[in-house]
Design a protein around this motif. Structure first.
Motif, PDB file in Angstrom:
ATOM      1  N   GLU A 128      13.064 113.724 114.191  1.00  0.00           N
ATOM      2  CA  GLU A 128      12.623 114.189 112.884  1.00  0.00           C
ATOM      3  C   GLU A 128      12.848 113.151 111.798  1.00  0.00           C
ATOM      4  O   GLU A 128      12.091 113.084 110.821  1.00  0.00           O
ATOM      5  CB  GLU A 128      13.357 115.489 112.521  1.00  0.00           C
ATOM      6  CG  GLU A 128      12.970 116.650 113.420  1.00  0.00           C
ATOM      7  CD  GLU A 128      13.093 117.985 112.714  1.00  0.00           C
ATOM      8  OE1 GLU A 128      13.124 118.001 111.469  1.00  0.00           O
ATOM      9  OE2 GLU A 128      13.156 119.000 113.406  1.00  0.00           O
ATOM     10  N   ILE A 129      13.886 112.336 111.945  1.00  0.00           N
ATOM     11  CA  ILE A 129      14.144 111.316 110.927  1.00  0.00           C
ATOM     12  C   ILE A 129      13.028 110.275 110.894  1.00  0.00           C
ATOM     13  O   ILE A 129      12.622 109.815 109.825  1.00  0.00           O
ATOM     14  CB  ILE A 129      15.517 110.652 111.172  1.00  0.00           C
ATOM     15  CG1 ILE A 129      16.631 111.607 110.743  1.00  0.00           C
ATOM     16  CG2 ILE A 129      15.633 109.329 110.401  1.00  0.00           C
ATOM     17  CD1 ILE A 129      18.018 111.071 110.970  1.00  0.00           C
ATOM     18  N   VAL A 130      12.529 109.892 112.051  1.00  0.00           N
ATOM     19  CA  VAL A 130      11.470 108.876 112.088  1.00  0.00           C
ATOM     20  C   VAL A 130      10.092 109.481 111.822  1.00  0.00           C
ATOM     21  O   VAL A 130       9.114 108.738 111.654  1.00  0.00           O
ATOM     22  CB  VAL A 130      11.464 108.142 113.447  1.00  0.00           C
ATOM     23  CG1 VAL A 130      12.773 107.413 113.669  1.00  0.00           C
ATOM     24  CG2 VAL A 130      11.199 109.101 114.601  1.00  0.00           C
ATOM     25  N   ASP A 155      10.787 118.022 107.921  1.00  0.00           N
ATOM     26  CA  ASP A 155      11.583 118.518 106.799  1.00  0.00           C
ATOM     27  C   ASP A 155      12.830 117.658 106.576  1.00  0.00           C
ATOM     28  O   ASP A 155      13.220 117.419 105.432  1.00  0.00           O
ATOM     29  CB  ASP A 155      11.989 119.978 107.044  1.00  0.00           C
ATOM     30  CG  ASP A 155      10.794 120.921 107.016  1.00  0.00           C
ATOM     31  OD1 ASP A 155       9.787 120.563 106.373  1.00  0.00           O
ATOM     32  OD2 ASP A 155      10.872 121.998 107.631  1.00  0.00           O
ATOM     33  N   ILE A 156      13.457 117.236 107.671  1.00  0.00           N
ATOM     34  CA  ILE A 156      14.668 116.418 107.526  1.00  0.00           C
ATOM     35  C   ILE A 156      14.341 115.085 106.871  1.00  0.00           C
ATOM     36  O   ILE A 156      15.064 114.609 105.995  1.00  0.00           O
ATOM     37  CB  ILE A 156      15.352 116.217 108.902  1.00  0.00           C
ATOM     38  CG1 ILE A 156      15.960 117.533 109.380  1.00  0.00           C
ATOM     39  CG2 ILE A 156      16.419 115.131 108.832  1.00  0.00           C
ATOM     40  CD1 ILE A 156      16.691 117.432 110.707  1.00  0.00           C
ATOM     41  N   HIS A 157      13.253 114.456 107.304  1.00  0.00           N
ATOM     42  CA  HIS A 157      12.838 113.171 106.712  1.00  0.00           C
ATOM     43  C   HIS A 157      12.584 113.333 105.213  1.00  0.00           C
ATOM     44  O   HIS A 157      13.038 112.511 104.409  1.00  0.00           O
ATOM     45  CB  HIS A 157      11.594 112.657 107.411  1.00  0.00           C
ATOM     46  CG  HIS A 157      11.146 111.308 106.932  1.00  0.00           C
ATOM     47  ND1 HIS A 157      11.443 110.144 107.595  1.00  0.00           N
ATOM     48  CD2 HIS A 157      10.433 110.940 105.834  1.00  0.00           C
ATOM     49  CE1 HIS A 157      10.934 109.118 106.941  1.00  0.00           C
ATOM     50  NE2 HIS A 157      10.304 109.580 105.874  1.00  0.00           N
ATOM     51  N   VAL A 185      26.197 113.981 110.971  1.00  0.00           N
ATOM     52  CA  VAL A 185      26.582 113.095 109.874  1.00  0.00           C
ATOM     53  C   VAL A 185      25.600 111.917 109.854  1.00  0.00           C
ATOM     54  O   VAL A 185      25.461 111.201 110.849  1.00  0.00           O
ATOM     55  CB  VAL A 185      28.023 112.585 110.051  1.00  0.00           C
ATOM     56  CG1 VAL A 185      28.421 111.698 108.875  1.00  0.00           C
ATOM     57  CG2 VAL A 185      28.995 113.753 110.186  1.00  0.00           C
ATOM     58  N   ILE A 186      24.913 111.750 108.730  1.00  0.00           N
ATOM     59  CA  ILE A 186      23.863 110.725 108.624  1.00  0.00           C
ATOM     60  C   ILE A 186      24.218 109.749 107.510  1.00  0.00           C
ATOM     61  O   ILE A 186      24.537 110.151 106.391  1.00  0.00           O
ATOM     62  CB  ILE A 186      22.491 111.366 108.338  1.00  0.00           C
ATOM     63  CG1 ILE A 186      22.181 112.462 109.364  1.00  0.00           C
ATOM     64  CG2 ILE A 186      21.392 110.318 108.346  1.00  0.00           C
ATOM     65  CD1 ILE A 186      20.906 113.208 109.096  1.00  0.00           C
ATOM     66  N   SER A 187      24.179 108.475 107.832  1.00  0.00           N
ATOM     67  CA  SER A 187      24.383 107.415 106.845  1.00  0.00           C
ATOM     68  C   SER A 187      23.348 106.327 107.091  1.00  0.00           C
ATOM     69  O   SER A 187      22.665 106.333 108.122  1.00  0.00           O
ATOM     70  CB  SER A 187      25.808 106.850 106.943  1.00  0.00           C
ATOM     71  OG  SER A 187      26.047 106.329 108.243  1.00  0.00           O
ATOM     72  N   THR A 190      11.379 104.068 107.485  1.00  0.00           N
ATOM     73  CA  THR A 190      10.795 103.925 106.158  1.00  0.00           C
ATOM     74  C   THR A 190      10.791 105.258 105.448  1.00  0.00           C
ATOM     75  O   THR A 190      10.179 106.215 105.934  1.00  0.00           O
ATOM     76  CB  THR A 190       9.364 103.357 106.240  1.00  0.00           C
ATOM     77  OG1 THR A 190       9.387 102.102 106.900  1.00  0.00           O
ATOM     78  CG2 THR A 190       8.777 103.201 104.852  1.00  0.00           C
ATOM     79  N   PHE A 191      11.469 105.338 104.311  1.00  0.00           N
ATOM     80  CA  PHE A 191      11.483 106.553 103.517  1.00  0.00           C
ATOM     81  C   PHE A 191      10.583 106.391 102.303  1.00  0.00           C
ATOM     82  O   PHE A 191      10.444 105.300 101.764  1.00  0.00           O
ATOM     83  CB  PHE A 191      12.920 106.878 103.055  1.00  0.00           C
ATOM     84  CG  PHE A 191      13.799 107.364 104.172  1.00  0.00           C
ATOM     85  CD1 PHE A 191      13.742 108.678 104.609  1.00  0.00           C
ATOM     86  CD2 PHE A 191      14.695 106.511 104.781  1.00  0.00           C
ATOM     87  CE1 PHE A 191      14.561 109.132 105.616  1.00  0.00           C
ATOM     88  CE2 PHE A 191      15.521 106.948 105.799  1.00  0.00           C
ATOM     89  CZ  PHE A 191      15.457 108.243 106.224  1.00  0.00           C
TER      90      PHE A 191
END
Length: 220
Positions: A77-79, A84-86, A137-139, A219-220
């Protein structure tokens, strides 16, 4: 009289021998009983130890599977820019709430966080996970593979315009320069994910598992 006295003595000796034999038999039976009881207790103890180890292995396996599944799901989901998470991470980054590891070293804003902690269990829905606590935990760190961030004319990745040139110089948080650079770290970054799974109470968990992974260029 002599014969009667002899018979009495013989009868007394026989009674005494019978009494002695019964006492020895009782003591022998008690010893055997104690030995058998100790042996049974040892068997029960060994069985309980094996049962406990089996439960521990099952709990550890379940925690590992949950951690792996959660980690892969969050990573996917981050990529995915449409997830929603992205979008949530992008919003936190744009607002300056979620800052990079590098910026956290010099940042003085107590409201800014370098680590976002997400609770992955909805206890109103996930009744099967009632005994588990799952945290992600995301950093992130500024990716070194993106080139020079100070290069002029680069479009902002968070611009909402269809024409890249129309978005140059725009700013949504007041921290962006006219070159399109965003000081909050928007752009290509390396995201670090840590999934922590705990089964049972925190002070004495039945099982505990931690998985870590990295998304090297997001890429955000």
């Amino acid at each position: 009289m002599h014969m009667k006295a002899t018979k009495r003595i013989v009868n007394f000796i026989r009674k005494t021998k019978k009494s002695d034999d019964s006492g020895v038999a009782m003591i022998t039976a008690m010893i055997i009983g104690v030995v058998v009881m100790v042996f049974c207790l040892l068997l029960l103890m060994v069985t309980y130890i094996l049962y406990s180890q089996s439960l521990k292995r099952v709990d550890d396996t379940q925690c590992k599977l949950i951690a792996q599944t959660c980690m892969e799901s969050v990573r996917t989901e981050i990529v995915d820019s449409e997830s929603d998470i992205h979008k949530y991470l992008a919003e936190q980054m744009s607002a300056g709430t979620w800052i990079s590891i590098e910026k956290a070293l010099v940042n003085t804003d107590e409201n800014a966080l370098s680590e976002l902690v997400l609770d992955m269990v909805d206890r109103t829905v996930d009744q099967e996970l009632a005994l588990y606590e799952i945290q992600t935990v995301i950093s992130y760190s500024i990716s070194q593979s993106t080139g020079d961030d100070d290069s002029p004319g680069l479009p902002d990745d968070n611009d909402i315009y269809d024409d890249p040139e129309a978005g140059n110089g725009s700013s949504t948080d007041g921290n962006s320069s006219g070159s399109g650079q965003n000081n909050n770290g928007n752009g290509n970054v390396a995201v670090y994910i840590k999934v922590i799974v705990t089964k049972g109470p925190k002070d004495s968990p039945m099982s505990y598992c931690v998985y870590e992974t990295e998304c090297p260029a997001v890429t955000f």
